[in-house]
Design a protein around this motif. Structure first.
Motif, PDB file in Angstrom:
ATOM      1  N   GLU A  21      47.468  51.191  47.116  1.00 54.33           N
ATOM      2  CA  GLU A  21      47.232  52.193  48.225  1.00 54.33           C
ATOM      3  C   GLU A  21      47.056  51.635  49.567  1.00 54.33           C
ATOM      4  N   ARG A  36      36.781  48.807  41.860  1.00 50.48           N
ATOM      5  CA  ARG A  36      37.773  49.445  40.980  1.00 50.48           C
ATOM      6  C   ARG A  36      38.490  48.291  39.438  1.00 50.48           C
ATOM      7  N   GLU A  41      39.903  48.041  35.866  1.00 53.68           N
ATOM      8  CA  GLU A  41      41.581  48.070  37.367  1.00 53.68           C
ATOM      9  C   GLU A  41      42.284  47.189  36.508  1.00 53.68           C
ATOM     10  N   LEU A  45      46.840  45.157  41.731  1.00 50.08           N
ATOM     11  CA  LEU A  45      46.975  46.459  42.945  1.00 50.08           C
ATOM     12  C   LEU A  45      46.396  45.806  44.600  1.00 50.08           C
ATOM     13  N   SER A  72      43.818  42.509  43.988  1.00 54.68           N
ATOM     14  CA  SER A  72      43.745  42.875  42.479  1.00 54.68           C
ATOM     15  C   SER A  72      44.370  41.258  41.909  1.00 54.68           C
TER      16      SER A  72
END
Length: 83
Positions: A21, A36, A41, A45, A72
């Motif tokens: 992102e 998140r 999540e 990420l 992540s």
């Protein structure tokens, strides 16, 4: 501005299954990623911001490009019995 790592230049640098992102500005990439993760999540990420308005980093509020990205990771041990 948000981009998935499923195609384009991002796919060339991210491992399979990772998502990227991209944001023009965020208070903190780490804070967003933590929220998140707490919401479930999955691993993989990466959140990157061109500017952080409240990020602290290790050396104070002035951050370089590398510090404007958070990843992540959920180690396999955390998914085992009793985790």
């Amino acid at each position: 501005m948000s981009t998935s790592g499923q195609g384009g230049a991002a796919a060339a640098v991210l491992p399979p299954g990772w998502r990227l992102e991209l944001h023009a500005a965020l208070p903190s990439t780490s804070a967003l990623l933590a929220r998140r993760a707490e919401a479930g999540e999955p691993e993989g990420l990466a959140i990157q911001a061109l500017e952080q308005t409240a990020g602290r980093g290790r050396g104070g509020p002035r951050l370089g490009l590398a510090a404007r990205q958070s990843l992540s990771l959920r180690p396999a041990a955390a998914h085992g019995p009793g985790a």
